[in-house]
Scaffold this motif. Structure first.
Motif: not given
Length: 209
Positions: A137-165
């Protein structure tokens, strides 16, 4: 080129980052992009396909009819590929589909793909964020905030983040990778490319060689 930095709520932070012209503003090379995508897709193939050929079919070896006088073509084996149940002629055999591609071509392809996304205004630079625990749900909220919840999105991290992944893993249209895992196919396959601030230095240093 300068791009505004947004926060986890999709709001402008008032800050801007400078994207390297050597990576995000080159003359795209379509052929390099084609070769890199072709290699990526070829590497996904298992190559384990196999069909039984004439020598592998179980069946009688007797001559099925006399040589002459039937008015039809001569035939010597029921295992021939022209008969039902016979072996397949020129069927697929296990093989390796991978091929070599020079590092310079792969770097050029990735820079070309990033430039295409920049030209299409499909790149978002986002400040680094984290979740207290893995939660879709947390990640879904981020997608909605960016307006990409119904689109293909690619998030690129600078360091390992298991919670986000782990929060994104159940969402079919979203992918979260490290900057070292960036590929031409993944860039082009996404409708929106979301680069976290910490990933920019790694991307530019990897592709500026």
């Amino acid at each position: 080129m300068k791009v505004a930095v947004v926060d986890i709520n999709g709001k402008n932070t008032g800050r801007e980052v400078e994207l390297s012209a050597d990576v995000f503003a080159i003359e795209p090379n379509n052929h390099a992009v084609y070769l890199d995508v072709k290699q990526y897709l070829a590497n996904q193939r298992q190559g384990t396909h196999k069909s039984k050929e004439r020598a592998e079919i179980s069946g009688s070896t007797r001559k099925i009819k006399k040589q002459k006088g039937t008015g039809t073509a001569r035939a010597g084996s029921i295992k021939s590929g022209i008969f039902k149940g016979g072996g397949r002629m020129f069927g697929p055999r296990p093989r390796n589909y991978s091929f070599k591609l020079n590092k310079g071509v792969k770097r050029l392809a990735r820079k070309s793909a990033l430039t295409m996304k920049a030209n299409d205004s499909a790149i978002v630079v986002m400040e680094d964020f984290n979740f207290d625990s893995p939660k879709t749900k947390n990640f879904t909220n981020v997608l909605k905030a960016l307006g990409v919840e119904n689109k293909k999105s690619l998030f690129v991290l600078g360091a390992t983040n298991n919670n986000v992944y782990l929060s994104s893993r159940n969402l079919k249209g979203s992918d979260v990778i490290m900057n070292s895992e960036l590929s031409t196919y993944k860039i082009l396959n996404a409708n929106k490319l979301v680069l976290l601030e910490s990933s920019l230095e790694g991307i530019e240093s990897n592709l500026s060689k």
